[in-house]
Design an enzyme around this catalytic site. Structure first.
Site, short mmCIF file in Angstrom:
data_model
loop_
_atom_site.label_atom_id
_atom_site.label_comp_id
_atom_site.label_asym_id
_atom_site.label_seq_id
_atom_site.Cartn_x
_atom_site.Cartn_y
_atom_site.Cartn_z
N TYR A 177 0.85 -1.19 0.00
CA TYR A 177 0.00 0.00 0.00
C TYR A 177 0.89 1.24 0.00
O TYR A 177 1.85 1.30 0.76
CB TYR A 177 -0.87 0.04 1.26
CG TYR A 177 -1.87 -1.09 1.39
CD1 TYR A 177 -1.47 -2.33 1.83
CD2 TYR A 177 -3.21 -0.90 1.07
CE1 TYR A 177 -2.38 -3.37 1.96
CE2 TYR A 177 -4.12 -1.92 1.20
CZ TYR A 177 -3.70 -3.15 1.64
OH TYR A 177 -4.60 -4.17 1.76
N HIS A 185 -6.00 1.87 -1.60
CA HIS A 185 -6.02 0.49 -2.08
C HIS A 185 -4.57 0.06 -2.30
O HIS A 185 -3.71 0.90 -2.52
CB HIS A 185 -6.77 0.39 -3.41
CG HIS A 185 -8.25 0.44 -3.25
ND1 HIS A 185 -8.94 -0.56 -2.62
CD2 HIS A 185 -9.16 1.37 -3.64
CE1 HIS A 185 -10.23 -0.24 -2.63
NE2 HIS A 185 -10.38 0.93 -3.23
N LYS A 216 -4.04 -4.02 -9.95
CA LYS A 216 -2.77 -3.95 -9.25
C LYS A 216 -1.69 -4.48 -10.19
O LYS A 216 -2.00 -5.02 -11.24
CB LYS A 216 -2.79 -4.79 -7.98
CG LYS A 216 -3.91 -4.46 -7.02
CD LYS A 216 -3.81 -5.30 -5.78
CE LYS A 216 -5.14 -5.41 -5.04
NZ LYS A 216 -5.83 -4.16 -4.82
#
Lengths: 261, 371
Positions: A177, A185, A216
């Protein structure tokens, strides 16, 4: 192991080592971990008022082994061996003869009912309270973690200001993070490898897909061994070069799927 | 899928394997006439009409050598007819220029507006149309929902206005198709030969497991060495694909699983795009999505080797998340590896020494799985 008294260093964070897990019970310590050392950990305790849910949890805070090791390595915290401390606590009672105590208790019970209140006997349980000594595990107990690929990547990202949490849900070692997990997020699925460690190519496809599918990137990293490193020169050949002192000793890559998600 | 579409698919892909089956007339023991019919069909079958002649396909095998050894780098089906046949009956292989079925030629023909195939639709066009229709449907649904929630007086104008976006969408689609058709790339000239015909650049690449299944199990594929032109028999092919002859050779482990699921009537295809070894389709990719993702795990009789080859929990968790995210079920397929295998074994004996066991794995949450 050495025995230290309670107030060795005022700012030291005590991490209890219980049954192989690293736990923090002190609320102030948890605040300090989060605010000053960007270690969030995971709250694992049930809330006594609302025990039938698992969304909001309370004390204690569980730390990953890497987090505990980093605290020790940086001198921020110390690991308390709770089992040994407990033994120490019990052993201080040894001179108090068990049989003598039993005798006293019997005498107490057999006293005439004059001490009873409302027809009930009231017993007083001798409770031990006050500061007790704690058994601190020496650094060698966690130093074996220092040289693992997981710890290398943890320390690298932590040093860059990232918060890290366990990455099991996404098949990686950590989730990275960019700030407090309550605000952000995660950006990365983080996996640390040993330098030159091989892994199946299909894992690269799978992890890349998984990462991109949840917006991601899959980050792989390894600690570059000291001394020499390999580099691809202009002619496309792999050559060994002596690592520059100033050069970063950590190599990392991010993998994402293009045109997807 | 609507039934109309399904009928169409059944006509397009009638066979689940590239073998032709002729059914013999029913044999009733106490009926001498049926006996005669049966014998007639059995003996003279190949000469009467309705008998399906066995088909054979041809593939070429390419090898690459490095300083140590040479290994098989690819097995390709070159002829257009064989490519289509192998794709249509059993969904073998992958077009070298396409995502799965070999449609490159059709795509280019459509893109360059070469006459002759006007009636046919490239799969990409089908996808574009389906997406457009879906968008239109969603638009209409949203308007209808808005109409019901907002009430009558507002509903009427909303229903009138909903005609416009649909028409615009249609127009947009037509314009896009025209632009697509006109846009020629600089290298497009190289795609045509001197007669203006399109060059055949695509071929069907089949995996080693598919090639061995077609040669050994079905015996419908003839493989020739690309370099020497020699015929490669099934045992020879096996030797090329598993040169080290280890019991846990990757090829044989994957082949055992491939053979297992093909034998049970599944359409099994490579699962690399989902990070698994195989995908299982009930009938094939055009019919439905794959239902299962297979990961192959070797199981040794020596427990120490099991410990060494063990994958960690995070890996299973990650793979299951990918597979579960696309609504498939993860199957962990354990292949029991024999202690040793001998080179003099026949292929059948070799395959019999392996056993396959499956464990289905699914994430279950009490709060989400309550239906």
């Amino acid at each position: 192991m050495d025995v230290q008294s309670e107030n060795s260093t005022p700012s030291s964070i005590d991490v209890s080592f219980i049954d192989g897990e690293y736990l923090v019970f002190d609320l102030e310590a948890i605040k300090s971990l989060r605010n000053d050392h960007h270690i969030s950990g995971i709250l694992i305790g049930t809330l006594p008022q609302v025990p039938q849910q698992s969304v909001f949890l309370g004390l204690p805070l569980q730390l990953m082994p890497e987090e505990a090791a980093l605290l020790v390595q940086k001198g921020i915290g110390r690991i308390i061996d709770e089992e040994a401390s407990h033994g120490l606590l019990m052993s201080t009672d040894d001179d108090y003869d068990d049989s003598r105590r039993a005798q006293e208790r019997i005498a107490e019970i057999e006293k005439p009912a004059g001490e009873s209140r409302d027809g009930l006997l009231v017993y007083s349980t001798p409770a031990v309270s006050g500061l007790t000594d704690k058994v601190v595990r020496s650094e060698s107990a966690v130093s074996s973690i220092y040289d693992t690929p997981r710890f290398h990547v943890y320390k690298y990202l932590h040093g860059k200001g990232f918060f890290l949490s366990p990455g099991l849900r996404f098949g990686s070692q950590f989730l990275g993070y960019p700030g407090d997990p309550l605000r952000y997020h995660s950006h990365y699925l983080v996996s640390g490898f040993a330098f030159d460690e091989e892994f199946p190519l299909i894992d690269l496809i799978g992890s890349g897909r998984l990462g991109t599918g949840v917006k991601k990137a899959w980050m792989v990293g390894a600690c570059v061994p000291t001394g020499s490193r390999r580099r691809v020169n202009n002619a496309g050949e792999i050559e060994m070069v002596i690592k520059d002192e100033a050069e970063e000793d950590f190599a990392s890559f991010c993998i994402e799927w293009a045109g997807f998600g | 899928m609507p039934p109309k579409n399904r009928r169409n698919l059944n006509a397009l892909y009638p066979d689940s394997l590239p073998v032709k089956v002729t059914t013999l007339p029913p044999l009733i023991p106490h009926n001498p006439i049926s006996l005669c019919q049966y014998a007639y069909a059995l003996l003279l079958g190949p000469f009467i009409s309705g008998f399906k002649q066995p088909v054979r396909y041809t593939a070429s095998l390419e090898k690459t050598s490095d300083s140590v050894s040479s290994y098989v780098s690819g097995i390709f089906v070159e002829s257009e007819q064989d490519m289509q046949a192998l794709w249509r009956s059993g969904f073998f292989g992958k077009g070298s220029q396409s995502r799965s079925d070999p449609t490159w030629e059709l795509r280019v023909v459509k893109r360059l507006n070469i006459p002759g195939r006007e009636g046919m639709l490239a799969p990409e066009e089908l996808t574009a149309r389906r997406r457009e229709a879906r968008k239109r449907m969603k638009n209409e649904r949203a308007l209808a929902e808005a109409a019901t929630t907002l009430g009558r007086e507002i509903a009427a104008p909303a229903l009138i206005s909903d005609v416009a976006p649909v028409e615009i969408a249609n127009e947009k689609l037509q314009v896009a198709e025209q632009v697509m058709a006109k846009k020629a790339r600089a290298e497009d000239e190289n795609l045509l030969d001197s007669n203006g015909n399109i060059r055949r650049l695509e071929r069907l690449e089949i995996t080693p497991q598919e090639a061995f299944f077609l040669t050994y199990a079905l015996d419908v594929l003839d493989i020739y060495d690309d370099h020497t032109g020699d015929f490669v028999s099934a045992p020879h092919l096996l030797g090329l694909l598993m040169p080290d002859w280890r019991p846990d050779n990757e090829f044989i482990l994957k082949y055992v699983v491939y053979h297992h699921y093909r034998s049970h009537g599944w359409c099994i295809r490579n699962g690399v795009k989902f990070g698994v070894d195989y995908l299982l389709y009930r009938r094939g990719p055009p019919f439905s999505h794959a239902e299962y993702g297979i990961v192959i795990l070797p199981l040794y009789s020596d427990e120490r080797r099991n410990q060494d080859s063990r994958r960690d929990w995070a890996w299973i968790s990650g793979v299951n998340r990918i597979v579960g995210g696309v609504k498939k079920t993860l199957i962990m397929c354990y292949v029991e590896v024999p202690e040793c295998i001998d080179t003099w074994h026949t292929v059948e004996e070799l395959l019999k020494s392996y056993k396959v066991r499956e464990i289905s794995f699914k994430r279950w949450m009490p709060s989400r799985n309550r239906d």
